[in-house]
Structures are given as C-alpha cells and as structure tokens.
Design a protein around this motif. Structure first.
Motif, mmCIF file in Angstrom:
data_model
loop_
_atom_site.group_PDB
_atom_site.id
_atom_site.type_symbol
_atom_site.label_atom_id
_atom_site.label_comp_id
_atom_site.label_asym_id
_atom_site.label_seq_id
_atom_site.Cartn_x
_atom_site.Cartn_y
_atom_site.Cartn_z
ATOM 1 N N MET A 1 0.846 -1.200 0.000
ATOM 2 C CA MET A 1 0.000 0.000 0.000
ATOM 3 C C MET A 1 0.879 1.247 0.000
ATOM 4 O O MET A 1 1.801 1.360 0.802
ATOM 5 C CB MET A 1 -0.911 0.003 1.237
ATOM 6 C CG MET A 1 -1.836 1.209 1.314
ATOM 7 S SD MET A 1 -2.959 1.141 2.736
ATOM 8 C CE MET A 1 -4.054 -0.169 2.210
ATOM 9 N N SER A 2 0.601 2.163 -0.920
ATOM 10 C CA SER A 2 1.428 3.359 -1.048
ATOM 11 C C SER A 2 1.147 4.346 0.080
ATOM 12 O O SER A 2 0.109 4.285 0.755
ATOM 13 C CB SER A 2 1.149 4.045 -2.392
ATOM 14 O OG SER A 2 -0.162 4.589 -2.416
ATOM 15 N N LEU A 3 2.089 5.271 0.256
ATOM 16 C CA LEU A 3 1.935 6.292 1.287
ATOM 17 C C LEU A 3 0.717 7.170 0.991
ATOM 18 O O LEU A 3 -0.008 7.576 1.912
ATOM 19 C CB LEU A 3 3.205 7.150 1.360
ATOM 20 C CG LEU A 3 3.314 8.106 2.551
ATOM 21 C CD1 LEU A 3 3.246 7.341 3.866
ATOM 22 C CD2 LEU A 3 4.589 8.921 2.465
ATOM 23 N N LEU A 4 0.484 7.458 -0.293
ATOM 24 C CA LEU A 4 -0.676 8.260 -0.676
ATOM 25 C C LEU A 4 -1.971 7.555 -0.276
ATOM 26 O O LEU A 4 -2.899 8.177 0.260
ATOM 27 C CB LEU A 4 -0.665 8.518 -2.184
ATOM 28 C CG LEU A 4 -1.891 9.260 -2.748
ATOM 29 C CD1 LEU A 4 -2.030 10.629 -2.087
ATOM 30 C CD2 LEU A 4 -1.785 9.383 -4.267
ATOM 31 N N SER A 5 -2.029 6.257 -0.522
ATOM 32 C CA SER A 5 -3.218 5.492 -0.161
ATOM 33 C C SER A 5 -3.455 5.525 1.341
ATOM 34 O O SER A 5 -4.596 5.637 1.803
ATOM 35 C CB SER A 5 -3.075 4.040 -0.629
ATOM 36 O OG SER A 5 -2.980 3.967 -2.036
ATOM 37 N N ALA A 12 -10.193 9.782 4.979
ATOM 38 C CA ALA A 12 -11.542 9.217 4.908
ATOM 39 C C ALA A 12 -12.043 8.796 6.287
ATOM 40 O O ALA A 12 -13.206 9.013 6.631
ATOM 41 C CB ALA A 12 -11.551 8.013 3.961
ATOM 42 N N MET A 13 -11.144 8.221 7.089
ATOM 43 C CA MET A 13 -11.540 7.768 8.414
ATOM 44 C C MET A 13 -11.851 8.917 9.370
ATOM 45 O O MET A 13 -12.472 8.714 10.415
ATOM 46 C CB MET A 13 -10.427 6.897 9.027
ATOM 47 C CG MET A 13 -10.231 5.546 8.366
ATOM 48 S SD MET A 13 -11.623 4.423 8.606
ATOM 49 C CE MET A 13 -12.516 4.677 7.053
ATOM 50 N N LEU A 138 1.613 2.015 11.197
ATOM 51 C CA LEU A 138 1.756 3.239 10.394
ATOM 52 C C LEU A 138 0.386 3.749 9.956
ATOM 53 O O LEU A 138 0.085 4.938 10.074
ATOM 54 C CB LEU A 138 2.625 2.960 9.167
ATOM 55 C CG LEU A 138 2.746 4.112 8.158
ATOM 56 C CD1 LEU A 138 3.360 5.342 8.816
ATOM 57 C CD2 LEU A 138 3.556 3.673 6.941
ATOM 58 N N VAL A 139 -0.449 2.831 9.473
ATOM 59 C CA VAL A 139 -1.786 3.215 9.031
ATOM 60 C C VAL A 139 -2.582 3.802 10.195
ATOM 61 O O VAL A 139 -3.223 4.857 10.067
ATOM 62 C CB VAL A 139 -2.534 1.997 8.437
ATOM 63 C CG1 VAL A 139 -3.975 2.367 8.114
ATOM 64 C CG2 VAL A 139 -1.829 1.485 7.195
#
Length: 199
Positions: A1-5, A12-13, A138-139
C-alpha cells in the motif's frame, strides 16, 4: 500500500469525526484552542486504536463487526445527540449558561463515546487490512493524526457556528450528531460505502 493510499485512508476515516466535532464545537460556549486540542487528542487516539483492534480480530470477527458497526454508531450518536437536544431546550434561563453543567456534555467520557461512535467503521476497515501487506501501526498512526487535525479544526469551526445560533447551539449540535448516525445507518443499509459513513 502506497503512502498516498495510507493518507487517503486517514482522511476518509476522519470525516465522521470532523462532522461530529463541528456539532460539539457549536454546542460549546466559545471553546478555546486547548479544548479543541483536547478533543482532537481524544478522538485521534480512539480513531487510531480501533483499526488496530479490527486488524487483530481478523477473519474470525469480520462478519460480526461489519454486520453491526452501523447500528452501534447509529445508537450511540442518536443517544448522545438526543441528550444534547434535550439539554438545549432546558437551557432557557440566563443563569444556566454560566453554571457547571455547561461542560458536562463535553467531558472526557462523552467525547470518548462520540469518538468511539464515529470510529466503529474503522474497526471493520482494520479487519479488511488484515488481508493486506500493510504496516498497521503506520496506518493507525496516520488515521489518528488526521483525526486529531480534523477534530481540532472542526471544534473551532463549530465555535463560529455556535456564536451565530446562540443558546440553541446545543440543539444544533445534537441534531448534527443524530444526522451523522442516520447517514451512517442509511449508507450501510443501502449498500453505499462512501461518504460520511466510512469513518
């Protein structure tokens, strides 16, 4: 998963929490920046923890979480919003504005309950992330930081709204929470996953 994603997920959250924060800020009497930062920290921590919990639950709880998250958010936001509306109608006497009750609807536990209600969907998102090769810490950190910034901003924006609507700001804030909960429920029952109901 990219940093942008990851950053897009974080944004969004935090949308539900942002909308709820505007309602909270509108119900407060001239909230200070320290109060906004405090609310942002409470929401941010909760929003950052819930996807980790969902990720840890994994497949075993996926069906349960996704089946009930919208109902939990709807009920919690509905109860909190109704309490704020009732409190707004009761605050008719001028002396009520300066008593100790003003801060009660915005105490730690009330803010935490609102933060949890707006972050329940993030738990289901965390379950989904268990299928991917992602750094969940990280997420979760990005989600928490985005929520902190959005809620702090929302509280201060709600301050301006509160100055406009005056003593009925509590009613407006409560109605906003009820609407958020209703939109979350509608989007899930109608099969729409985007918009306000994803955070």
């Amino acid at each position: 998963m990219s940093l942008l994603s990851i950053f897009l997920i974080g944004f969004a959250m935090s949308t539900d929490a942002f909308a709820a924060a505007i309602g909270k800020g509108a119900a407060m009497q001239r909230p200070r920046l320290t109060e906004a930062l405090r609310a942002g920290a409470i929401f941010g921590v909760i929003e950052g923890v819930t996807p980790v919990i969902g990720w840890a639950l994994g497949l075993a709880a996926a069906a349960y979480v996704t089946a009930w998250d919208h109902w939990i958010a709807f009920v919690l936001l509905g109860i909190l919003g109704t309490r704020m509306v009732v409190a707004g109608f009761r605050r008719d006497a001028p002396e009520d504005a300066g008593d100790g009750a003003e801060g009660r609807p915005h105490g730690f536990w009330n803010l935490a309950a609102t933060g949890f209600a707006t972050s329940v969907d993030a738990m289901a998102v965390g379950v989904g992330l268990a299928f991917l090769e992602v750094n969940i810490l990280l997420v979760a950190s990005v989600i928490g930081i985005c929520t902190f910034a959005m809620v702090t901003s929302g509280i201060m924006l709600g301050r301006a709204l509160g100055a406009i609507v005056g003593k009925r700001a509590e009613i407006v804030g409560g109605l906003i929470l009820i609407v958020i909960g209703s939109v979350i429920l509608y989007e899930h029952l109608s099969g729409k996953g985007g918009g306000i109901g994803i955070g």
